[in-house]
Write an enzyme that holds these catalytic residues in place. Structure first.
Site, PDB file in Angstrom:
ATOM      1  N   TYR A 140      18.595  70.804  29.250  1.00 17.96           N
ATOM      2  CA  TYR A 140      17.129  70.759  29.216  1.00 17.96           C
ATOM      3  C   TYR A 140      16.665  69.807  30.312  1.00 17.96           C
ATOM      4  O   TYR A 140      16.679  68.590  30.142  1.00 17.96           O
ATOM      5  CB  TYR A 140      16.692  70.288  27.820  1.00 17.96           C
ATOM      6  N   LYS A 170      17.240  74.944  30.718  1.00 21.16           N
ATOM      7  CA  LYS A 170      15.814  75.058  30.414  1.00 21.16           C
ATOM      8  C   LYS A 170      15.109  74.257  31.496  1.00 21.16           C
ATOM      9  O   LYS A 170      15.150  73.022  31.508  1.00 21.16           O
ATOM     10  CB  LYS A 170      15.502  74.507  29.027  1.00 21.16           C
TER      11      LYS A 170
END
Length: 306
Positions: A140, A170
C-alpha cells in the site's frame, strides 16, 4: 496462493462504523455489506486509511475484519489492511486475516520509524507477507500519509524475490510516471490498484484495470461509468464522469477530507457510520445541513442515474 485472481473494477475502501462515543458499531456492517453487494463492486478494502486503521486497536481491527467477512457472505472479496508501525502487530493481523478467510492483505509502510532504503522496506514486509503466505499481498503505497517515497517499481522487483505472494501495489499517489513504470514491469507481472479517485481515468489510460477508493462507496455508478467508458475508448463520457467525481471530491475536502467528509456522506445516504475517532473532530448539525446543500447543488442524489 489459494484462489488468486487479479482484481478488476472497483474495490471500496470502507469506513469503520462507530457509535457516538467512539466505540465500534459492528452491527451496521450488515447493512453496509448488503448495500455494497447491490452495486457492481468487486470487493472491499477494510481498515485502511478510510477505515481509520491506525486509530484502532489490534483487537478492534480483528473484530471489524471478521464482521466484514461474515457479512459479505461470499458476495464480494474482502481485503484486509494489516499495516502497523509495529512489524509484530502487522504479522499478527496478517495471520488473523488468513485464518479468518480474507481474500488478500495489504500493508502500508511504517510511518514513525521509516524505512530509508528498498532493502529496509523489503526486510520490514517480508515477515508480514510470510505470515499470510496463502494470500495475495499488496504493498500500500501512500507517501502523503506514511512519508515513505521509495521507488515502487524497484520494491516490486526486489520484494518478489523474498515474497512469493507479493502480487502488486495499491498506488495512492499522483506520480503517474511511476505508476506507468510499475504497470509495465516484466510485461505486466504486477497488479497496480489505482488509489486516487479524482484521477482514475489517468490510471486506466496507463493500463490499470482496478481501483481502491473511498468515494466508490457512495457514487459507484459514476466510477462504473468511467471504467466502462475507458474500456470502450469513450473519452468524452469518461471525462464528463471524472469531472463529476472531482466536484464531489472538492466538497469532501471542504468538509475535512475523504474520511471526515465521506463518513458524513454515508450518513446522508442512509448508512450511518457515525463520527470519526479523535483527533478527527465530529460533524455538527449545521455542517450536515451545509454539506447536504452543497451536494444537492451538484445533483448528488441523481448521480445513480448517470
Amino acid at each position: 496462493m489459494k484462489n488468486y485472481e487479479r482484481l478488476k473494477g472497483m474495490v471500496a475502501a470502507t469506513f469503520t462504523p462507530m457509535h457516538e462515543d467512539g466505540s465500534l458499531n459492528l452491527e451496521m456492517i450488515d447493512k453496509y455489506a448488503d448495500y455494497i453487494a447491490t452495486e457492481e463492486i468487486t470487493g472491499v478494502f477494510v481498515c485502511g486509511t478510510t477505515g481509520e486503521s491506525l486509530s484502532l486497536t489490534i483487537n478492534e481491527r480483528k473484530e471489524i475484519l471478521e464482521k466484514w467477512i461474515k457479512s459479505a457472505k461470499g458476495r464480494f472479496k474482502v481485503i484486509a489492511h494489516v499495516g502497523c508501525n509495529s512489524q509484530l502487530e502487522a504479522m499478527e493481523l496478517a495471520r488473523h486475516a488468513m485464518q479468518s478467510g480474507a481474500y488478500a492483505i495489504g500493508a502500508m509502510a511504517p510511518s514513525f520509524f521509516k524505512p530509508a532504503t528498498i532493502t529496509d522496506l523489503v526486510d520490514y514486509f517480508a515477515p508480514i507477507a510470510a505470515s499470510a503466505e496463502e494470500l495475495p499481498f499488496y504493498y500500500y503505497n501512500m507517501p502523503s500519509m506514511t512519508g515513505v517515497s521509495l521507488p515502487v517499481a524497484q520494491f516490486l522487483v526486489e520484494g518478489k524475490k523474498r515474497m512469493p505472494n507479493l502480487v502488486g501495489v495499491k498506488f495512492t499517489h499522483n506520480n503517474l510516471m511511476e505508476m506507468g513504470e510499475c504497470l509495465s514491469l516484466e510485461n505486466g507481472a504486477f497488479e497496480v490498484l489505482h488509489g486516487y479517485d479524482e484521477i482514475l481515468i489517468a490510471g486506466l489510460a496507463f493500463g490499470a484495470v482496478a481501483g481502491v477508493g473511498s468515494t466508490y462507496n457512495y457514487i459507484p455508478q459514476v466510477y462504473k461509468g468511467i471504467f466502462t467508458a475507458m474500456e470502450n475508448n469513450d473519452l468524452n463520457t469518461a471525462r464528463r464522469l471524472q469531472n463529476i467525481s472531482i466536484d464531489i471530491v472538492k466538497i469532501i475536502i471542504k468538509y475535512g477530507g475523504g474520511i471526515r467528509g465521506g463518513k458524513a456522506i454515508m450518513k446522508l445516504i442512509g448508512i450511518d457510520c457515525g463520527p470519526c475517532r479523535l483527533p478527527i473532530h465530529q460533524f455538527g448539525k449545521d455542517e450536515y445541513d451545509n454539506l447536504r446543500e452543497d451536494l444537492e447543488a451538484k445533483e448528488f442524489y441523481k448521480l445513480k442515474k448517470v
